[in-house]
Motif scaffolding. Sequence first.
Motif, PDB file in Angstrom:
ATOM      1  N   ARG A 233       0.827  -1.212   0.000  1.00  0.00           N
ATOM      2  CA  ARG A 233       0.000   0.000   0.000  1.00  0.00           C
ATOM      3  C   ARG A 233       0.860   1.260   0.000  1.00  0.00           C
ATOM      4  O   ARG A 233       1.956   1.261   0.535  1.00  0.00           O
ATOM      5  CB  ARG A 233      -0.913  -0.018   1.228  1.00  0.00           C
ATOM      6  N   GLU A 234       0.304   2.287  -0.557  1.00  0.00           N
ATOM      7  CA  GLU A 234       1.006   3.562  -0.511  1.00  0.00           C
ATOM      8  C   GLU A 234       0.342   4.414   0.569  1.00  0.00           C
ATOM      9  O   GLU A 234      -0.833   4.760   0.466  1.00  0.00           O
ATOM     10  CB  GLU A 234       0.901   4.274  -1.863  1.00  0.00           C
ATOM     11  N   ARG A 235       1.105   4.775   1.570  1.00  0.00           N
ATOM     12  CA  ARG A 235       0.566   5.568   2.685  1.00  0.00           C
ATOM     13  C   ARG A 235       0.856   7.038   2.385  1.00  0.00           C
ATOM     14  O   ARG A 235       1.979   7.490   2.460  1.00  0.00           O
ATOM     15  CB  ARG A 235       1.195   5.111   4.005  1.00  0.00           C
ATOM     16  N   ARG A 236      -0.191   7.772   2.048  1.00  0.00           N
ATOM     17  CA  ARG A 236       0.036   9.127   1.543  1.00  0.00           C
ATOM     18  C   ARG A 236      -0.098  10.219   2.609  1.00  0.00           C
ATOM     19  O   ARG A 236       0.374  11.319   2.422  1.00  0.00           O
ATOM     20  CB  ARG A 236      -0.916   9.401   0.374  1.00  0.00           C
ATOM     21  N   LYS A 239      -0.905  13.593   1.386  1.00  0.00           N
ATOM     22  CA  LYS A 239      -0.105  14.147   0.281  1.00  0.00           C
ATOM     23  C   LYS A 239      -0.514  13.484  -1.034  1.00  0.00           C
ATOM     24  O   LYS A 239      -1.441  12.673  -1.071  1.00  0.00           O
ATOM     25  CB  LYS A 239       1.370  13.907   0.558  1.00  0.00           C
ATOM     26  N   ILE A 240       0.203  13.788  -2.096  1.00  0.00           N
ATOM     27  CA  ILE A 240      -0.068  13.124  -3.370  1.00  0.00           C
ATOM     28  C   ILE A 240       1.046  12.128  -3.652  1.00  0.00           C
ATOM     29  O   ILE A 240       2.141  12.217  -3.092  1.00  0.00           O
ATOM     30  CB  ILE A 240      -0.258  14.117  -4.549  1.00  0.00           C
ATOM     31  N   SER A 241       0.734  11.189  -4.506  1.00  0.00           N
ATOM     32  CA  SER A 241       1.632  10.087  -4.787  1.00  0.00           C
ATOM     33  C   SER A 241       3.054  10.531  -5.146  1.00  0.00           C
ATOM     34  O   SER A 241       4.033   9.988  -4.629  1.00  0.00           O
ATOM     35  CB  SER A 241       1.025   9.276  -5.931  1.00  0.00           C
ATOM     36  N   GLU A 242       3.193  11.538  -5.979  1.00  0.00           N
ATOM     37  CA  GLU A 242       4.518  11.991  -6.428  1.00  0.00           C
ATOM     38  C   GLU A 242       5.370  12.465  -5.255  1.00  0.00           C
ATOM     39  O   GLU A 242       6.576  12.279  -5.235  1.00  0.00           O
ATOM     40  CB  GLU A 242       4.394  13.121  -7.475  1.00  0.00           C
ATOM     41  N   GLN A 243       4.721  13.079  -4.278  1.00  0.00           N
ATOM     42  CA  GLN A 243       5.479  13.544  -3.106  1.00  0.00           C
ATOM     43  C   GLN A 243       6.013  12.372  -2.309  1.00  0.00           C
ATOM     44  O   GLN A 243       7.121  12.392  -1.812  1.00  0.00           O
ATOM     45  CB  GLN A 243       4.573  14.381  -2.188  1.00  0.00           C
ATOM     46  N   ILE A 244       5.214  11.325  -2.216  1.00  0.00           N
ATOM     47  CA  ILE A 244       5.605  10.150  -1.437  1.00  0.00           C
ATOM     48  C   ILE A 244       6.775   9.442  -2.105  1.00  0.00           C
ATOM     49  O   ILE A 244       7.713   9.024  -1.458  1.00  0.00           O
ATOM     50  CB  ILE A 244       4.425   9.151  -1.309  1.00  0.00           C
ATOM     51  N   GLN A 245       6.697   9.335  -3.430  1.00  0.00           N
ATOM     52  CA  GLN A 245       7.727   8.580  -4.152  1.00  0.00           C
ATOM     53  C   GLN A 245       9.091   9.245  -4.129  1.00  0.00           C
ATOM     54  O   GLN A 245      10.097   8.603  -4.373  1.00  0.00           O
ATOM     55  CB  GLN A 245       7.268   8.314  -5.590  1.00  0.00           C
ATOM     56  N   ALA A 250       9.530   5.805   0.059  1.00  0.00           N
ATOM     57  CA  ALA A 250       8.923   5.340  -1.184  1.00  0.00           C
ATOM     58  C   ALA A 250       9.084   3.823  -1.334  1.00  0.00           C
ATOM     59  O   ALA A 250      10.096   3.258  -0.928  1.00  0.00           O
ATOM     60  CB  ALA A 250       9.599   6.018  -2.363  1.00  0.00           C
TER      61      ALA A 250
END
Length: 253
Positions: A233-236, A239-245, A250
């Motif tokens: 899972r991506e825990r945001r 925030k938005i996905s690009e910031q997390i990555q 990431a």
Amino acid sequence: MNNNAFDTKALPQHIAIIMDGNGRWAKERGQDRIYGHHEGVLSVREIVNVSGEIGIRYLTLYAFSTENWNRPKEEVDALMELLVATIRKEVDELNKKNVRLHVIGDFAALPAICQKEMQEAIDMTASNSGLNLILALSYSAKWEITQAVQNIAQQVKEGKIQPEQIDDQLFHQNLCTHSFPDPELMIRTSGETRISNFLLYQLAYSELYFTATHWPDFRRSHFLEAIADYQQRERRFGKISEQIQTTEHAPKH
Ligand code: IPE
Ligand code: IPE
Ligand code: MG
């Protein structure tokens, strides 16, 4: 299940579990609900062992809710007896495995024998530095939050703090879980998709995992599967996905 499916380096620190479905599991086998609770203890033992082995730091198990006091007296009595017998039997093993026991909930509401047995086990394991096993007993989040509000109001009344000093951190300090981080992952077995008054404040950003497996059937492979699912899972956190990555958290794939 392929045990390599989970990443040992990206483990949640804290996993919380609503151990549900003992009664239905027993009924499906033409047995008494109590039989299901006894079998559920075997799952508790296995999940505690696996958690310790793989390096989970905190494991919170919802064992008895405030609302569970409203069950038939025979079942409540049997659950309290099972609790006492289990702790008595398991405490040496917990010590050997370096597990430290904690209890959250309305301790005073438990029968005297149960309080005594739990307190002894808490004291006996107090210097262990491995897994922190937190049993939620006579626990409900609404009770916990109400207690916290009462404590804070008392401190304000005594002039120890000003109302504007009340923030997330101060509130957290007044919860039963003040010395534990919030769970990253919350698992509920047995198909119900509700929280049932469990850790309402602490679950604010937890990943929730629901499985149809009844608690007495929930063993090592199911647990590792839940962790592997969590790791996908991506825990945001808003925030938005690009910031997390672009952060160090990431996903590695
Ligand atoms: C969970 O199983 C154990 C406790 C709540 C003590 P249940 O006893 O709730 O089992 P079901 O949900 O009725 O099958
Ligand atoms: C929640 O299960 C409490 C524990 C697992 C100890 P319940 O079986 O009591 O929850 P509800 O009543 O189905 O929501
Ligand atoms: Mg239930």
